[in-house]
Design a protein around this motif. Sequence first.
Motif, short mmCIF file in Angstrom:
data_model
loop_
_atom_site.label_atom_id
_atom_site.label_comp_id
_atom_site.label_asym_id
_atom_site.label_seq_id
_atom_site.Cartn_x
_atom_site.Cartn_y
_atom_site.Cartn_z
N ASP A 10 -11.78 5.94 6.92
CA ASP A 10 -10.99 7.12 7.29
C ASP A 10 -9.50 6.85 7.10
N ASN A 11 -9.03 5.70 7.59
CA ASN A 11 -7.61 5.38 7.48
C ASN A 11 -7.19 5.11 6.05
N LEU A 12 -8.03 4.45 5.30
CA LEU A 12 -7.67 4.11 3.91
C LEU A 12 -7.65 5.35 3.03
N GLN A 13 -8.56 6.28 3.25
CA GLN A 13 -8.54 7.52 2.48
C GLN A 13 -7.28 8.32 2.79
N ALA A 14 -6.88 8.34 4.05
CA ALA A 14 -5.64 9.02 4.42
C ALA A 14 -4.43 8.34 3.77
N ALA A 15 -4.43 7.00 3.78
CA ALA A 15 -3.33 6.26 3.16
C ALA A 15 -3.26 6.53 1.67
N LEU A 16 -4.42 6.62 1.03
CA LEU A 16 -4.48 6.84 -0.41
C LEU A 16 -3.87 8.20 -0.76
N ALA A 17 -4.21 9.22 -0.02
CA ALA A 17 -3.68 10.56 -0.29
C ALA A 17 -2.17 10.59 -0.10
N LYS A 18 -1.69 9.99 0.99
CA LYS A 18 -0.24 9.99 1.25
C LYS A 18 0.51 9.14 0.23
N ALA A 19 -0.08 8.02 -0.16
CA ALA A 19 0.58 7.15 -1.14
C ALA A 19 0.74 7.84 -2.48
N ARG A 20 -0.28 8.57 -2.90
CA ARG A 20 -0.18 9.29 -4.17
C ARG A 20 0.83 10.42 -4.08
N GLU A 21 0.89 11.06 -2.94
CA GLU A 21 1.85 12.15 -2.77
C GLU A 21 3.28 11.65 -2.86
N HIS A 22 3.54 10.46 -2.31
CA HIS A 22 4.91 9.95 -2.24
C HIS A 22 5.18 8.80 -3.21
N ARG A 23 4.23 8.57 -4.13
CA ARG A 23 4.41 7.56 -5.19
C ARG A 23 4.68 6.16 -4.61
N LEU A 24 3.89 5.80 -3.60
CA LEU A 24 3.96 4.46 -3.03
C LEU A 24 2.90 3.60 -3.71
N ASP A 25 3.26 3.04 -4.85
CA ASP A 25 2.29 2.36 -5.70
C ASP A 25 1.55 1.24 -4.98
N LEU A 26 2.29 0.43 -4.23
CA LEU A 26 1.66 -0.74 -3.61
C LEU A 26 0.74 -0.33 -2.46
N VAL A 27 1.09 0.72 -1.76
CA VAL A 27 0.18 1.23 -0.72
C VAL A 27 -1.09 1.76 -1.39
N GLU A 28 -0.92 2.47 -2.49
CA GLU A 28 -2.07 3.00 -3.21
C GLU A 28 -2.97 1.87 -3.72
N VAL A 29 -2.36 0.85 -4.30
CA VAL A 29 -3.13 -0.28 -4.83
C VAL A 29 -3.89 -0.98 -3.72
N SER A 30 -3.22 -1.22 -2.61
CA SER A 30 -3.87 -1.93 -1.50
C SER A 30 -5.01 -1.10 -0.91
N ALA A 31 -4.78 0.21 -0.76
CA ALA A 31 -5.84 1.08 -0.23
C ALA A 31 -7.03 1.11 -1.19
N LEU A 32 -6.75 1.20 -2.49
CA LEU A 32 -7.83 1.22 -3.47
C LEU A 32 -8.63 -0.09 -3.44
#
Length: 923
Positions: free
Chosen positions: A517-539
Amino acid sequence: MAEGVVQSPGHTMRLIAAKLEPPRTPTKFVARDRLHTKLDKGAGRQLTLVVGPAGSGKSALLASWLNRRAILGAGAWLSLDEFDNEPVRLWSYLLAALRRCAVGDQLRGLTDQSLARGVDADLISEVAAALGGLSTPLVLVLDNVDRLRDGPAASSIASLLRHSIPQLHLVLSSRSEPPLPLGRLHVAGELARVGPDDLAFSTSEAGQLWAMRSLPIRDDEARALVTQTEGWAAALCLKAQDDDQPDAFAEFLRCEVMSGMTAQTRGFLLRTSVAGTLTAELADAITGRRQGAAMLERLRRQSLVVRDAHASPGWVRYRQPFLGFLRQEARLELTDELAELHLRAARWYAAQDDPVHAVEHAIAAADWRYAASIVVRHAPAQLFGPHRQALLALIDRLPVPGAAQQPEIAAALALAAADRGQSHDAEGFLVLARHSGARLPADRQPAWRAALRLAELMLARHRQDWPGVHAAAGELSAVLDGAMPGSIPAAAHLHAVISENVGQAWLWEARFERAGDNLQAALAKAREHRLDLVEVSALGTLALREAIGGHLHEAARLANAAVRLLEPAGRLRSKHATLSLLALALIQWLRGHPLKAGQRLAAAHAADRHEPSLTGSAAHAAIRAMLLLSQREVAAARQLLAESKVESGHHPLPALVRDWLAIMEAEIQLQQGHAAGALAALSAAPPPAHPLAARAAIVAARAHLADGAPAHAISLLSRLHSAPAMVGPWARADAWLVHALAAERLGHDGAVTIALNEALSAAAAEDLFEPFLSAGIPVATLLSGHRDLLAGHGSFGQRLRELLPAPAAEAHPDPPVLEPITEREAVVLRYLPTLLTMKDIAGELSVSPNTVKSHLRSLYRKLAVGNRREAVRHARKLGLLRSDPAGTPGPKVSIPGRPGGQDYEDDPGVSPRRPRGGTPRPA
């Protein structure tokens, strides 16, 4: 007549001959065949326009090309100057140039008599008619067309172009776009262009230039030179002539570029050079005037600025050699203004939400407080985005002594140290920040407090302190929730960081649902705000979660998405790649590719080694141990787990890897033949909701099966079968395979078929081959008798059949008994699968217990076994005993001779004893 002067026939004007001759080609000249080819192609059109800044090699290129074309047709040359803006003078030279060419005798009728009435439509029509009647095509080169202003002279050239003369190809060479209406020619496909990028020297051409001067140069050095000079011919040639005079190119630019500029243009160039990359709005902010758009367009036409390919539309940049020159001049002429110019740029960038450039200019202005305040307000958007390294490098330039007096400087330095895992330094800066924090104005307090909490969160993550991660994330959330809207510009970015950290903490704590649940939320927010490293870590974390569950298709999708983000930035060897690579290693192993799995594990180890983490290392050890055990390298797996324990020392590991390593220890015990040791390693079994609970149950079932208790194994597995939602495809396939082996041991052929089909169905959905391969020959033997099941699973079944080892009948047979078994020993052997004791068997056979012992010793020796259970198992393999095909697991039997005739549940793998008074049921 004086040398160098020609007399115009029928006219008194004396012409300078040098203007009518192409410049001589230098002795050491690089023949630029690629540009000659481009010019040759353009010769089929009406006009070729060659545009490039001063010193880009336009004249030399055209002169060499025109000389080469002399054998193909006629060519004429005219170098223009500022005096040629007078139409009569211009056309006197034009007519002279035409008469001097190879077909000049066909143009003798073009005299200057017509110029007496001026340059009018009749004159141009007369010239056009004469050129149209030529027997041979003519190339006319007009060099330095930028000297023509927008006036009558330029208009007369435009009039000539409108006649569309088939026999004339006009070539214009200019430092800027000429004041001519070229749109019609462009639309008609009659305009060819050679621009600044075409004129730039390539690496090979730069190498040729050095070679002509007997200067050795490597390819990498030539590439570096071309990058540094952007292939600007003048800069390269001056470097090749004398590399010890760096001011030579600066002097060239002063004379050839800057000398003719107005004071306004010069001031604009020097002031805006503090930025280098510009928009009209930024230029206006720096200069304080509204002239940016017009000035940048003028400079673009002069090829002094070019579109910035790495920025959004509307951005331009100065060419690198020119930018370096301008900044050098600015340091000399604008010393007192530079700090203010940088601050103007910093404020503009900050207003555009571009903190990296804002901090860069604030630091250039030596305004440390302002630079640190930008970091504190905007850092989360950058520390986890594509500009992380740039921001860290800028923070490093902040003065460390300033941290004691400036809480925002201390907070910025704490963030950088925490990001790098420098715990001691980060904690020291946090102490300084808290000590001086009361000095901050109230409106800057929220962002500053959020920066401190972020640093604490990053430190907890670095220490792999997952409870600490939860605590720090909660404190950061409280700061964000309590702040006024807009007081923390990076609030949305911080929420993404919080979700990702909490999600990873839940994963390692074996709470997969909360992690997801938390990682899916992080992934959506990271893509919205172009936080590449957050997106990579969540993925990567999600990918590992899915791989552990055996959902390989989804795991591969997630992990490959992370790799695609990391590869272009060259970060596959960074800590950010570790979890994605671990997931890919597990996927490859489960799909039956141990070599690829090993490669991914090596890459994950290399990535983790840069910033080692106990949790990542333990997960790596667990996956590598599985790989080693599947290859029967038990000693290596045991050594690996021992090293992992030493590495973790007294640091407690989170639940997921702790229990994973315990399961691997049980697997090792099992492969060494120690079923009891395996069960002991699983003594603290994970709770049912644990993501590895099913794996622990499967290993326990295998241990009971190895210990001769197939019914007990099935009872454990039945709990997994009854809760399919809690068991992923990997565990489901494994559980049914063990169930099939246990059912075969009990002689339940129908149950074997059902179990094998369930295992194949679970595995085929995710291309899971490893459970079958690890099970080895026993499963291969079962499947050899169920080829219809394999055929029913299409390509998966076909591939599995190719990968499986040969069945027992085709593999190495079990060694025969050492000596023939006597008839009496065979009778005793039939009693061994029962629950009868040695005394009971003696009573059944009406012999003494010692006689039974004697027969047993002989049987053990002949079967090469050490105990009763092994004797039963080996005798079945040799066909001396068969499993009881009747009944169901676990029947109750009454054993006479026990006090009270107590009932016992049938020991798994042991047939019920015969009815009293009969003979034992054949095994």
